[in-house]
Design a protein around this motif. Structure first.
Motif, short mmCIF file in Angstrom:
data_model
loop_
_atom_site.label_atom_id
_atom_site.label_comp_id
_atom_site.label_asym_id
_atom_site.label_seq_id
_atom_site.Cartn_x
_atom_site.Cartn_y
_atom_site.Cartn_z
N ASN A 11 0.83 -1.20 0.00
CA ASN A 11 0.00 0.00 0.00
C ASN A 11 0.86 1.25 0.00
OD1 ASN A 11 -2.27 -1.57 0.04
ND2 ASN A 11 -2.45 -1.51 2.26
N ASN A 12 1.95 1.22 0.77
CA ASN A 12 2.86 2.36 0.79
C ASN A 12 3.52 2.52 -0.57
OD1 ASN A 12 4.10 4.53 2.01
ND2 ASN A 12 5.84 3.32 2.70
N GLY A 13 3.83 1.42 -1.21
CA GLY A 13 4.43 1.48 -2.54
C GLY A 13 3.47 2.07 -3.56
N MET A 14 2.18 1.70 -3.47
CA MET A 14 1.19 2.28 -4.37
C MET A 14 1.02 3.77 -4.10
SD MET A 14 -1.87 -0.43 -5.10
CE MET A 14 -2.39 -0.63 -3.42
N ALA A 15 1.06 4.17 -2.84
CA ALA A 15 0.93 5.59 -2.50
C ALA A 15 2.11 6.38 -3.04
CB ALA A 15 0.81 5.76 -0.99
N ILE A 16 3.30 5.83 -2.90
CA ILE A 16 4.50 6.50 -3.42
C ILE A 16 4.46 6.58 -4.94
CG2 ILE A 16 7.01 6.29 -3.68
CD1 ILE A 16 7.02 5.17 -0.78
N ALA A 17 4.04 5.49 -5.58
CA ALA A 17 3.92 5.49 -7.04
C ALA A 17 2.90 6.53 -7.50
CB ALA A 17 3.53 4.10 -7.54
N SER A 18 1.80 6.64 -6.79
CA SER A 18 0.78 7.63 -7.11
C SER A 18 1.34 9.04 -6.99
CB SER A 18 -0.42 7.46 -6.17
OG SER A 18 -1.35 8.49 -6.35
N LEU A 19 2.07 9.30 -5.94
CA LEU A 19 2.67 10.61 -5.72
C LEU A 19 3.69 10.94 -6.81
CD1 LEU A 19 2.97 13.09 -3.86
CD2 LEU A 19 4.75 11.83 -2.66
N VAL A 20 4.55 9.99 -7.12
CA VAL A 20 5.59 10.21 -8.14
C VAL A 20 4.96 10.44 -9.51
CG1 VAL A 20 7.49 9.09 -9.37
CG2 VAL A 20 7.40 8.98 -6.89
N ILE A 31 -2.48 13.83 -19.19
CA ILE A 31 -3.73 13.13 -19.47
C ILE A 31 -3.57 11.62 -19.29
CG2 ILE A 31 -3.47 12.83 -21.96
CD1 ILE A 31 -6.67 13.94 -20.16
N VAL A 32 -2.34 11.12 -19.36
CA VAL A 32 -2.08 9.69 -19.18
C VAL A 32 -1.71 9.39 -17.72
CG1 VAL A 32 -0.58 7.78 -19.84
CG2 VAL A 32 -1.33 9.42 -21.57
N LEU A 33 -0.78 10.16 -17.19
CA LEU A 33 -0.28 9.89 -15.84
C LEU A 33 -1.26 10.31 -14.74
CD1 LEU A 33 3.48 10.88 -16.27
CD2 LEU A 33 2.43 8.61 -16.40
N GLY A 34 -2.08 11.32 -15.02
CA GLY A 34 -3.05 11.78 -14.02
C GLY A 34 -4.03 10.70 -13.59
N PRO A 35 -4.74 10.08 -14.54
CA PRO A 35 -5.67 9.02 -14.13
C PRO A 35 -4.99 7.82 -13.46
CG PRO A 35 -6.20 9.79 -16.33
CD PRO A 35 -4.90 10.45 -15.94
N ILE A 36 -3.78 7.49 -13.90
CA ILE A 36 -3.06 6.39 -13.26
C ILE A 36 -2.74 6.75 -11.81
CG2 ILE A 36 -0.95 5.00 -13.29
CD1 ILE A 36 -0.94 5.34 -16.35
N ALA A 37 -2.30 7.99 -11.59
CA ALA A 37 -2.01 8.45 -10.23
C ALA A 37 -3.28 8.44 -9.38
CB ALA A 37 -1.41 9.85 -10.27
N LEU A 38 -4.40 8.84 -9.98
CA LEU A 38 -5.68 8.81 -9.26
C LEU A 38 -6.05 7.40 -8.82
CD1 LEU A 38 -8.05 11.23 -11.19
CD2 LEU A 38 -7.61 11.24 -8.75
N ILE A 39 -5.96 6.46 -9.74
CA ILE A 39 -6.34 5.07 -9.45
C ILE A 39 -5.44 4.49 -8.36
CG2 ILE A 39 -6.40 2.73 -10.39
CD1 ILE A 39 -7.28 4.08 -13.08
N LEU A 40 -4.13 4.66 -8.51
CA LEU A 40 -3.21 4.14 -7.50
C LEU A 40 -3.44 4.81 -6.15
CD1 LEU A 40 0.14 3.80 -9.49
CD2 LEU A 40 -1.34 1.96 -8.67
N GLY A 41 -3.69 6.10 -6.17
CA GLY A 41 -3.95 6.82 -4.92
C GLY A 41 -5.20 6.32 -4.22
N PHE A 42 -6.28 6.12 -4.99
CA PHE A 42 -7.52 5.61 -4.40
C PHE A 42 -7.33 4.20 -3.84
CE2 PHE A 42 -10.01 8.80 -6.94
CZ PHE A 42 -10.55 9.44 -5.83
N LEU A 43 -6.62 3.34 -4.57
CA LEU A 43 -6.38 1.98 -4.08
C LEU A 43 -5.56 1.98 -2.79
CD1 LEU A 43 -5.65 0.07 -7.42
CD2 LEU A 43 -7.71 -0.07 -6.00
N ALA A 44 -4.52 2.81 -2.76
CA ALA A 44 -3.68 2.88 -1.56
C ALA A 44 -4.46 3.48 -0.40
CB ALA A 44 -2.43 3.70 -1.85
N HIS A 45 -5.25 4.51 -0.67
CA HIS A 45 -6.00 5.18 0.39
C HIS A 45 -7.10 4.28 0.95
CE1 HIS A 45 -8.77 8.09 2.27
NE2 HIS A 45 -7.64 8.74 2.55
N ARG A 46 -7.71 3.47 0.09
CA ARG A 46 -8.77 2.57 0.55
C ARG A 46 -8.21 1.52 1.50
NH1 ARG A 46 -11.84 -1.05 -3.72
NH2 ARG A 46 -9.70 -1.73 -3.89
N SER A 47 -7.01 1.02 1.22
CA SER A 47 -6.42 -0.03 2.05
C SER A 47 -5.89 0.52 3.36
CB SER A 47 -5.29 -0.72 1.29
OG SER A 47 -5.79 -1.32 0.13
#
Length: 80
Positions: A11-20, A31-47
């Motif tokens: 989860n910490n790795g997903m949060a860091i990946a989202s931030l980066v 337009i490509v990296l934004g949605p990916i960061a959003l998805i990873l951030g939501f997954l990390a935040h949910r866990s």
């Protein structure tokens, strides 16, 4: 205990990946990296909610909005 630590690390790795990705998306391919960061951030935040995940979500949203504006305005005069 080992299973909990692995889940927390993932989860910490997903949060860091989202931030980066959110930070990089401010400069390239928002337009490509934004949605990916959003998805990873939501997954990390949910866990396991953390500040890194929240920052990734915010940056991902900003990237996505900037990407949409960039496309809608024709690249701020940089394209064609």
């Amino acid at each position: 205990m080992a299973g909990t630590r692995t889940t927390q690390s993932t989860n910490n790795g997903m949060a860091i990946a989202s931030l980066v990705l959110g930070i990089i998306g401010l400069f390239v391919f928002p337009i490509v990296l934004g949605p990916i960061a959003l998805i990873l951030g939501f997954l990390a935040h949910r866990s396991s909610p953390s500040g890194l995940a929240k920052a990734g979500i915010v940056l991902g949203a900003i990237d996505t909005i900037l990407g949409i504006i960039f496309i809608a305005t024709g690249g701020f005069g940089l394209i064609g």
